[in-house]
Design a protein around this motif. Structure first.
Motif, PDB file in Angstrom:
ATOM      1  N   TYR A  73       0.830  -1.216   0.000  1.00 36.88           N
ATOM      2  CA  TYR A  73       0.000   0.000   0.000  1.00 36.88           C
ATOM      3  C   TYR A  73       0.856   1.254   0.000  1.00 36.88           C
ATOM      4  O   TYR A  73       0.382   2.317  -0.385  1.00 36.88           O
ATOM      5  CB  TYR A  73      -0.922   0.021   1.229  1.00 36.88           C
ATOM      6  N   LEU A  74       2.070   1.150   0.512  1.00 36.66           N
ATOM      7  CA  LEU A  74       2.951   2.316   0.533  1.00 36.66           C
ATOM      8  C   LEU A  74       3.884   2.193  -0.661  1.00 36.66           C
ATOM      9  O   LEU A  74       4.879   1.468  -0.599  1.00 36.66           O
ATOM     10  CB  LEU A  74       3.723   2.381   1.852  1.00 36.66           C
ATOM     11  N   ILE A  75       3.507   2.871  -1.752  1.00 37.75           N
ATOM     12  CA  ILE A  75       4.284   2.704  -2.977  1.00 37.75           C
ATOM     13  C   ILE A  75       4.809   4.056  -3.438  1.00 37.75           C
ATOM     14  O   ILE A  75       5.011   4.956  -2.636  1.00 37.75           O
ATOM     15  CB  ILE A  75       3.466   1.952  -4.046  1.00 37.75           C
ATOM     16  N   LYS A  76       5.022   4.180  -4.731  1.00 40.80           N
ATOM     17  CA  LYS A  76       5.705   5.363  -5.264  1.00 40.80           C
ATOM     18  C   LYS A  76       4.716   6.224  -6.038  1.00 40.80           C
ATOM     19  O   LYS A  76       3.913   5.711  -6.811  1.00 40.80           O
ATOM     20  CB  LYS A  76       6.816   4.870  -6.201  1.00 40.80           C
TER      21      LYS A  76
ATOM     22  N   TYR B 204       5.530   8.409   0.214  1.00 41.16           N
ATOM     23  CA  TYR B 204       4.930   7.246  -0.422  1.00 41.16           C
ATOM     24  C   TYR B 204       3.659   7.720  -1.139  1.00 41.16           C
ATOM     25  O   TYR B 204       3.165   8.816  -0.875  1.00 41.16           O
ATOM     26  CB  TYR B 204       4.501   6.188   0.600  1.00 41.16           C
TER      27      TYR B 204
END
Lengths: 589, 589
Positions: free
Chosen positions: B167-170, B191
């Motif tokens: 869920y914590l992406i770029k 994020y």
């Protein structure tokens, strides 16, 4: 059509069939007149054969030139193998290839795509998509899917409803640090990502959902210790009209179901011990009971003094009996002593007594104890000839923690912590509050919504530290895999609780007013539990670390090194969110 | 133990049993000598009885004093009812109460907890935990659970593995706006929350996972239109070594499975039409085919001119035949004309022709068409006596959109859009790119990872707008419930695609370098699809809006009015995140 079969599917019954496979080149074996290729996909490996009698020169040449991890499609005829391979399911046959199409080429992978790889952790994480091709990692992810499906099936059959709770919620200063999400539409305001769906599941109980569960991502912005992730997955559960006994039965059933479905293990009723007893017998609240080596609190003979200052000055003198280890050499024992003295453990020393197989007793405290004294200690530890006793003394909490670490270390060294053995237990009767030594403030040991034991509400006013909660942990092989409690379900008790946790009435209302309001509209008694899925899956899979049960984990700095996140964002994007970076840290412009 | 049975469980077979129930007071009927109470829980309603012959005066008095939504526990004996209620499963019995415990009181709820409530949307959202007690809302949530379980069972049985992606992406500027999450540990960096797990599922295919799915929350920070949520749930799927045909078959199977399990509906093979055909026949790319009323493009007699400027000057003249509606009055037709002229539709007018039951023809364009002219138009629309024809003319795109809206409106008014009828179809051959009229730039119609049709890559250079993609939508009852494509799986094509979308090579590498790198290590051909679960569940549930299939939805400003989120956070928390609010918007300090 890229394939008629998978690479794990062909058997003797397919001999002479014309088929099509697609997959990755695992290995090319070139014997000149014949080329064998192991073709791999998720389902297995099939041997391809090209030879100078039956294949065109051009085809043989092309087969020879294929590199590792090339993606190819092949058509051909299934043949019986000359030399069968009994180690793989497709080992009776091979595919004589008549047509070869390269679907995609591959650079040389930065590490070998094999069960035992030469890649270190960092490179494996950067190329995680290649790491996932390796059987151990892929099998872990497939295992995780199986566990999650079994959890859903069991709970659904028990009448639980999976309800999705929101991810964009409200930040509260209680507990760990929140990850927050700036709102563009509500200038200057933030959502928070949930640390758990705790309040929502309680509201679902107020809403009459009766039995709720959810397999759900949760988030904690904490400094990462080894094997912790900023995002983790929880099996979150709640039930209405239940007492502790009901919750324990349902979720003992869940773990039994998993052990049965996954390991064909039939479990007896799980043992239950209190928090206090766990500390006394194992020195911690998540004991590994796959082996004994329980703590023996020691007392001097006749109830007077030991005549040994280290013992006489100690709050606690406690030993463990390492059965059959009296043959430890002096060197081995010295090493143990040094092990407990390391800063990570921090013990000041370790006393040992050997009950030798010849019946004699020797020890590191011969100066202070005569044989009778040593035999008195040995008797308390129920030692028999051949046993090694290890004793620590000092402050109660520290001594327990240190001896507990030693107990686990010894068990590991002695091979007593078997991966394929499962020893669950319930730890119950946790304290409601714990004192923060630094601030002198009480914290909720579980969380502020946990109910004190019936009749102990008054004790909160006089001796808060003594109040026990209707709280319980499920421990498996020395790991807390689940924890829960019966909740407070009336406004007054909840207000009392917040007061004892140092909330002003305004703070309590501001942060949890919606929950306390809900309690005024017919909230039923309720309770629940949450399991850490990452850890549960790792333990059920017989492994120590969670990282290879997570498809795309983050490193200890909270970074995803594969996609390179987090990253700087556009200043315009920041402006839209009504934010500025603190000047001295602005590296984006 | 709070209950021995649920409130939905008692039958004639329980008569004379001593049992315990817990639940909410739905209704108190006080007849003086007797008090009946409807006790409710998730499972049903049981009638409790207290009367002056068999109950103590004190018990009768306490029963009488119970308010709506009080939570009570009752013990008693199951009796046969004097007057049975055949409308509820427990209608044959009632419980003569011997013991009554009030578990929790309730304030008077702000709206009635009944199937038809007096609560407006705002108050229902604020007290969502009470709204969920109502059968329609709770049943929707339970229905959603059932659908999700069936999706998982079907896909799992087909060999799909559910893999959790992060869920914590770029953050990437492509597509809709991201929600971002400031990183405390990586100063100044952020994020992003995923808009979909698109790149991760493609990496799982590169990783050999072969068949992936996930029921997963996704996030889009967009200005909310009605019935859109900032967080929504997707059934996300991907397969390796597939062509479009394979994907369509598997997911047609999924929808068939759901319709069979949920509505006992046996479906034929789903129709497939191209995007171009959908626009021609229905004026939009998500046609509702539960009814006909297809578009008839019209042409003048003999191929010359109509002699009617509105038609002669138009790019497109197109009509629909509203069967059996020639009896519309002048007033009704005027109302339709006004309806299409409203700003939301924006048509300049609407031409009608009635083929009356007496065989005559009348129209709004008698001035321009003689009877032969009208009959010529009628023939093209295959009109029969009794039919009403409606015609629009003008710019192709606008005319189609406007007539499509009219077609849907008429179908609704005529009751042709039946909730319990399900008409799925595939729309295929979408354009790869669409031109943004304002910027003159091409956007990916699906997303930048969608593959052009084989052999059309060159066309990208000469006529980008004409390139068709291996992209498909699954449409159900006029809603796009799923969409997907065969993906690009080689670096060169992906680079070409990014270039046509206006990325510099540096931008492409910076944002999607990890994916393009992955394509160099043996990426297999792959494709997939994603379904909007919220919408799918609502349509399968025969309802128009998604909000009551979401436990805790947000309002149109993206707020959760129940918990009052988003909210201001502590300045210290902001500082830890290396952030400041923009001065003129700082309301927190």
């Amino acid at each position: 059509m890229y394939r008629s079969h998978t690479c794990g599917e062909l058997r003797a019954s397919h001999i002479n069939d014309k088929i099509t496979l697609s997959g990755w080149v695992q290995k090319v074996r070139d014997k000149g007149f014949v080329v064998w290729i192991d073709l791999r996909d998720r389902y297995g490996i099939t041997q391809l054969i090209f030879d100078q009698d039956r294949s065109s020169k051009e085809l043989l040449e092309r087969a020879r030139s294929l590199g590792r991890e090339f993606v190819v499609q092949v058509k051909g005829t299934v043949l019986e193998r000359a030399s069968k391979n009994p180690n793989i399911p497709t080992g009776e046959v091979e595919l004589l290839v008549s047509e070869l199409i390269v679907l995609n080429e591959s650079l040389l992978p930065p590490f070998t795509i094999e069960d035992q790889t030469d890649g270190g952790d960092d490179i494996r994480m950067k190329y995680r998509y290649l790491d996932i091709r390796r059987n151990p990692v892929r099998n872990n992810l497939m295992f995780r899917h199986k566990v999650a499906m079994e959890v859903r099936n069991y709970l659904s059959n028990q009448g639980f409803i999976e309800v999705e709770t929101p991810y964009l919620i409200k930040s509260t200063p209680e507990g760990a640090r929140d990850f927050v999400v700036p709102s563009r539409m509500n200038a200057g305001q933030f959502y928070a990502l949930p640390q758990s769906p705790q309040t929502f599941k309680q509201l679902l109980m107020v809403g009459g959902m009766d039995k709720y569960f959810q397999i759900v991502k949760c988030f904690r912005d904490e400094d990462l210790r080894a094997d912790r992730q900023p995002e983790f997955t929880q099996i979150d559960c709640e039930m209405a009209f239940v007492e502790q006994e009901n919750v324990l039965n349902v979720f003992e059933g869940l773990i039994k179901h998993l052990l049965k479905e996954i390991h064909q293990a039939k479990m007896d009723t799980f043992p239950r011990i209190t928090y206090d007893e766990a500390l006394q017998r194992y020195g911690n609240d998540k004991p590994d009971i796959r082996f004994g080596m329980e703590f023996c609190p020691l007392a001097p003979q006749g109830g007077s003094k030991y005549g040994f200052p280290v013992f006489d000055d100690a709050e606690l003198v406690v030993g463990i009996n390492v059965k059959g280890s009296a043959n430890y050499t002096r060197k081995q024992i010295d090493e143990l002593v040094n092990w407990v003295k390391r800063p990570q453990i921090g013990a000041s020393g370790l006393i040992w007594i050997k009950y030798n197989t010849d019946g004699t007793v020797s020890s590191s405290v011969n100066k202070f104890f005569d044989e009778e004294g040593l035999r008195h200690l040995s008797t308390q530890m129920k030692a028999k000839p051949g046993d090694l006793m290890l004793i620590m003394a000092g402050n109660i909490d520290k001594t327990r923690t240190q001896l507990s670490a030693l107990r686990m270390e010894l068990a590991t060294r002695l091979g007593l912590r078997k991966n394929n053995e499962f020893a669950p237990l319930w730890v119950v009767d946790f304290p409601l509050l714990e004192l923060d030594g630094e601030t002198g403030r009480y914290h909720a040991m579980h969380h502020p919504f946990t109910s004190p034991k019936p009749g102990q509400l008054e004790l909160l006013e006089t001796d808060p530290g003594a109040v026990k909660a209707n709280a319980y942990d499920l421990v498996l092989n020395g790991n807390e895999i689940g924890g829960g409690s019966i909740r407070i379900h009336d406004r007054k008790t909840q207000e009392t609780m917040f007061r004892h946790l140092g909330f002003t009435p305004e703070e309590a209302k501001d942060q949890f007013g919606f929950l306390m309001n809900a309690f005024e509209y017919g909230a039923p008694p309720h309770g629940g539990i949450a399991f850490g899925l990452d850890r549960l899956v790792a333990i059920l899979g017989g492994q120590e670390t969670i990282r290879d049960f997570i498809a795309f984990p983050k490193n200890n700095s909270g970074r995803d090194v594969m996609i390179d996140a987090p990253s700087y964002i556009d200043p315009a994007q920041l402006a839209e969110l009504h934010l500025k970076l603190n000047k001295n840290e602005d590296k984006s412009s």
